[in-house]
Write a protein that holds these residues in place. Structure first.
Motif, mmCIF file in Angstrom:
data_model
loop_
_atom_site.group_PDB
_atom_site.id
_atom_site.type_symbol
_atom_site.label_atom_id
_atom_site.label_comp_id
_atom_site.label_asym_id
_atom_site.label_seq_id
_atom_site.Cartn_x
_atom_site.Cartn_y
_atom_site.Cartn_z
ATOM 1 N N ILE A 48 -13.258 -61.227 -84.084
ATOM 2 C CA ILE A 48 -13.479 -61.435 -82.766
ATOM 3 C C ILE A 48 -12.162 -61.226 -81.906
ATOM 4 O O ILE A 48 -12.229 -60.113 -81.053
ATOM 5 C CB ILE A 48 -14.194 -62.459 -82.432
ATOM 6 N N VAL A 49 -11.286 -61.832 -82.220
ATOM 7 C CA VAL A 49 -9.925 -61.630 -81.457
ATOM 8 C C VAL A 49 -9.354 -60.079 -81.578
ATOM 9 O O VAL A 49 -9.132 -59.468 -80.530
ATOM 10 C CB VAL A 49 -8.777 -62.640 -81.836
ATOM 11 N N ALA A 50 -9.308 -59.409 -82.704
ATOM 12 C CA ALA A 50 -9.057 -58.130 -82.845
ATOM 13 C C ALA A 50 -9.712 -57.301 -82.346
ATOM 14 O O ALA A 50 -9.142 -56.325 -81.600
ATOM 15 C CB ALA A 50 -8.785 -57.776 -84.441
ATOM 16 N N LEU A 51 -11.154 -57.390 -82.297
ATOM 17 C CA LEU A 51 -11.966 -56.632 -81.294
ATOM 18 C C LEU A 51 -11.752 -56.802 -79.709
ATOM 19 O O LEU A 51 -11.681 -55.585 -79.255
ATOM 20 C CB LEU A 51 -13.730 -57.078 -81.605
ATOM 21 N N ALA A 52 -11.556 -58.114 -79.421
ATOM 22 C CA ALA A 52 -11.361 -58.121 -78.171
ATOM 23 C C ALA A 52 -10.123 -57.594 -77.528
ATOM 24 O O ALA A 52 -9.914 -57.229 -76.403
ATOM 25 C CB ALA A 52 -11.250 -59.892 -77.768
ATOM 26 N N ARG A 53 -8.897 -57.770 -78.413
ATOM 27 C CA ARG A 53 -7.589 -56.824 -78.002
ATOM 28 C C ARG A 53 -7.611 -55.412 -78.321
ATOM 29 O O ARG A 53 -6.647 -54.836 -78.070
ATOM 30 C CB ARG A 53 -6.650 -57.537 -78.873
ATOM 31 N N GLY A 54 -8.749 -55.000 -78.817
ATOM 32 C CA GLY A 54 -8.553 -53.534 -79.179
ATOM 33 C C GLY A 54 -8.049 -53.142 -80.184
ATOM 34 O O GLY A 54 -7.467 -51.913 -80.314
ATOM 35 N N MET A 55 -7.620 -54.013 -81.135
ATOM 36 C CA MET A 55 -6.722 -53.919 -82.352
ATOM 37 C C MET A 55 -7.572 -53.441 -83.521
ATOM 38 O O MET A 55 -7.085 -52.891 -84.704
ATOM 39 C CB MET A 55 -6.115 -55.269 -82.815
ATOM 40 N N THR A 56 -8.974 -53.593 -83.460
ATOM 41 C CA THR A 56 -9.757 -52.977 -84.574
ATOM 42 C C THR A 56 -11.258 -52.351 -84.029
ATOM 43 O O THR A 56 -11.698 -52.880 -83.005
ATOM 44 C CB THR A 56 -9.978 -53.941 -85.663
ATOM 45 N N ASP A 57 -11.653 -51.404 -84.779
ATOM 46 C CA ASP A 57 -12.981 -50.966 -84.423
ATOM 47 C C ASP A 57 -13.995 -50.991 -85.616
ATOM 48 O O ASP A 57 -15.030 -50.297 -85.574
ATOM 49 C CB ASP A 57 -12.923 -49.622 -83.761
ATOM 50 N N VAL A 58 -13.663 -51.624 -86.719
ATOM 51 C CA VAL A 58 -14.422 -51.566 -87.830
ATOM 52 C C VAL A 58 -15.365 -52.678 -87.617
ATOM 53 O O VAL A 58 -15.282 -53.645 -87.235
ATOM 54 C CB VAL A 58 -13.626 -51.680 -89.330
ATOM 55 N N GLY A 59 -16.492 -52.881 -88.692
ATOM 56 C CA GLY A 59 -17.352 -53.829 -88.815
ATOM 57 C C GLY A 59 -16.785 -55.203 -89.430
ATOM 58 O O GLY A 59 -16.096 -54.907 -90.050
ATOM 59 N N PHE A 60 -17.605 -55.762 -89.188
ATOM 60 C CA PHE A 60 -17.115 -57.492 -89.776
ATOM 61 C C PHE A 60 -16.602 -57.107 -91.274
ATOM 62 O O PHE A 60 -15.742 -57.856 -91.791
ATOM 63 C CB PHE A 60 -18.035 -58.547 -89.317
ATOM 64 N N TRP A 61 -17.978 -56.803 -92.067
ATOM 65 C CA TRP A 61 -17.565 -57.010 -93.521
ATOM 66 C C TRP A 61 -16.448 -55.996 -93.978
ATOM 67 O O TRP A 61 -15.702 -56.506 -94.917
ATOM 68 C CB TRP A 61 -18.939 -56.734 -94.173
ATOM 69 N N HIS A 62 -16.314 -54.898 -93.473
ATOM 70 C CA HIS A 62 -15.018 -54.105 -93.804
ATOM 71 C C HIS A 62 -13.782 -54.891 -93.302
ATOM 72 O O HIS A 62 -13.062 -54.854 -94.359
ATOM 73 C CB HIS A 62 -15.292 -52.809 -93.018
ATOM 74 N N PHE A 63 -13.965 -55.225 -92.371
ATOM 75 C CA PHE A 63 -12.632 -56.203 -91.727
ATOM 76 C C PHE A 63 -12.416 -57.472 -92.737
ATOM 77 O O PHE A 63 -11.204 -57.664 -93.078
ATOM 78 C CB PHE A 63 -12.917 -56.758 -90.456
ATOM 79 N N TRP A 64 -13.478 -57.897 -93.134
ATOM 80 C CA TRP A 64 -13.261 -59.262 -94.030
ATOM 81 C C TRP A 64 -12.786 -58.991 -95.386
ATOM 82 O O TRP A 64 -11.869 -59.591 -95.851
ATOM 83 C CB TRP A 64 -14.637 -59.815 -94.221
ATOM 84 N N GLY A 65 -13.065 -57.897 -95.794
ATOM 85 C CA GLY A 65 -12.655 -57.498 -97.064
ATOM 86 C C GLY A 65 -11.058 -57.041 -97.129
ATOM 87 O O GLY A 65 -10.401 -57.609 -98.021
ATOM 88 N N ALA A 66 -10.580 -56.568 -96.025
ATOM 89 C CA ALA A 66 -9.286 -56.352 -95.604
ATOM 90 C C ALA A 66 -8.407 -57.792 -95.419
ATOM 91 O O ALA A 66 -7.478 -57.686 -95.752
ATOM 92 C CB ALA A 66 -9.057 -55.335 -94.369
ATOM 93 N N TYR A 67 -8.916 -58.534 -94.509
ATOM 94 C CA TYR A 67 -8.515 -59.658 -94.317
ATOM 95 C C TYR A 67 -8.209 -60.357 -95.578
ATOM 96 O O TYR A 67 -7.245 -61.130 -95.697
ATOM 97 C CB TYR A 67 -9.754 -60.544 -93.429
ATOM 98 N N VAL A 68 -9.281 -60.610 -96.470
ATOM 99 C CA VAL A 68 -8.952 -61.450 -97.631
ATOM 100 C C VAL A 68 -7.807 -60.796 -98.644
ATOM 101 O O VAL A 68 -6.984 -61.595 -99.198
ATOM 102 C CB VAL A 68 -10.352 -61.303 -98.645
ATOM 103 N N ARG A 69 -7.695 -59.369 -98.463
ATOM 104 C CA ARG A 69 -6.898 -58.643 -99.455
ATOM 105 C C ARG A 69 -5.351 -58.860 -98.460
ATOM 106 O O ARG A 69 -4.452 -58.189 -99.033
ATOM 107 C CB ARG A 69 -7.009 -57.306 -99.528
ATOM 108 N N ALA A 70 -5.377 -59.212 -97.434
ATOM 109 C CA ALA A 70 -4.261 -59.157 -96.639
ATOM 110 C C ALA A 70 -3.758 -57.705 -96.052
ATOM 111 O O ALA A 70 -2.511 -57.341 -96.098
ATOM 112 C CB ALA A 70 -3.102 -60.053 -96.954
ATOM 113 N N ASP A 71 -4.706 -56.777 -96.067
ATOM 114 C CA ASP A 71 -4.463 -55.481 -95.769
ATOM 115 C C ASP A 71 -4.572 -55.237 -94.171
ATOM 116 O O ASP A 71 -5.828 -55.181 -93.415
ATOM 117 C CB ASP A 71 -5.530 -54.719 -96.378
#
Length: 198
Positions: A48-71
């Motif tokens: 949500i923070v990344a979306l609000a700051r315009g830092m990402t435009d991917v959906g949550f599950w795509h983001f979550w996979g990257a988040y878990v991998r520190a990608d």
């Protein structure tokens, strides 16, 4: 205060459970909370923070996979550490202190018995000393893997709690003067609020 209270509780727990039981208890109680918080609670918050700051435009599950991998490739620009501990930061500091304490107890390393006056003022003196060091020598990084000033501060308060737990006379002294101590706490707290407001 969290680290001081944790030190008090840890001293009582290790007497009851022994060093091995205490270490297992710390891992069983703290590690799942850290992992759940970082992977389940903080992940949507970070998205949500990344979306609000315009830092990402991917959906949550795509983001979550990257988040878990520190990608960080899902972030524009990269720079937000993932996964994040945010409000769970104190648990990442507290867990190793507890494990080191269990090892020290197992090795029968004991803390010195300080005079009561020094023991009762130790937490405040420690905060002043380490606050100066954090400001001048080891600035806080909020990263438990290289936050030497904060480790010195928080581990010292944890140790102070361990030492206080072993001294019933310290608790009797505080209980007999709880009214005066409460007034001092209010006065010093008000002073801090005024100082921060100015």
């Amino acid at each position: 205060l969290v680290f001081l209270v944790a030190g008090v509780a840890s001293r009582h727990l290790i007497v009851k459970l022994g060093p091995g039981g205490y270490a297992r208890d710390r891992l069983r109680r703290l590690l799942p909370v850290i992992l759940f918080g970082m992977l389940v609670v903080n992940a949507p918050q970070t998205w949500i923070v990344a979306l609000a700051r315009g830092m990402t435009d991917v959906g949550f599950w795509h983001f979550w996979g990257a988040y878990v991998r520190a990608d960080q490739s899902v972030l524009k620009p990269p720079g937000m550490a993932m996964p994040r501990w945010d409000h769970l930061w104190f648990l990442l500091y507290l867990l190793p202190y507890g494990l080191v304490f269990a090892l020290a107890w197992k090795l029968r390393l004991r803390l010195p018995r300080l005079p009561l006056g020094i023991l009762l003022t130790l937490p405040a003196l420690w905060l002043v000393l380490t606050g100066f060091l954090i400001e001048r020598v080891w600035p806080r990084t909020d990263n438990p893997f290289n936050d030497w000033g904060a480790h010195l501060q928080w581990a010292g308060l944890f140790i102070s709690g361990v030492m206080l737990a072993a001294r019933p006379e310290a608790w009797r002294w505080m209980q007999a003067r709880r009214g005066m101590l409460a007034l001092l706490a209010v006065a010093f707290g008000a002073g801090l609020l005024v100082d921060h407001a100015l």
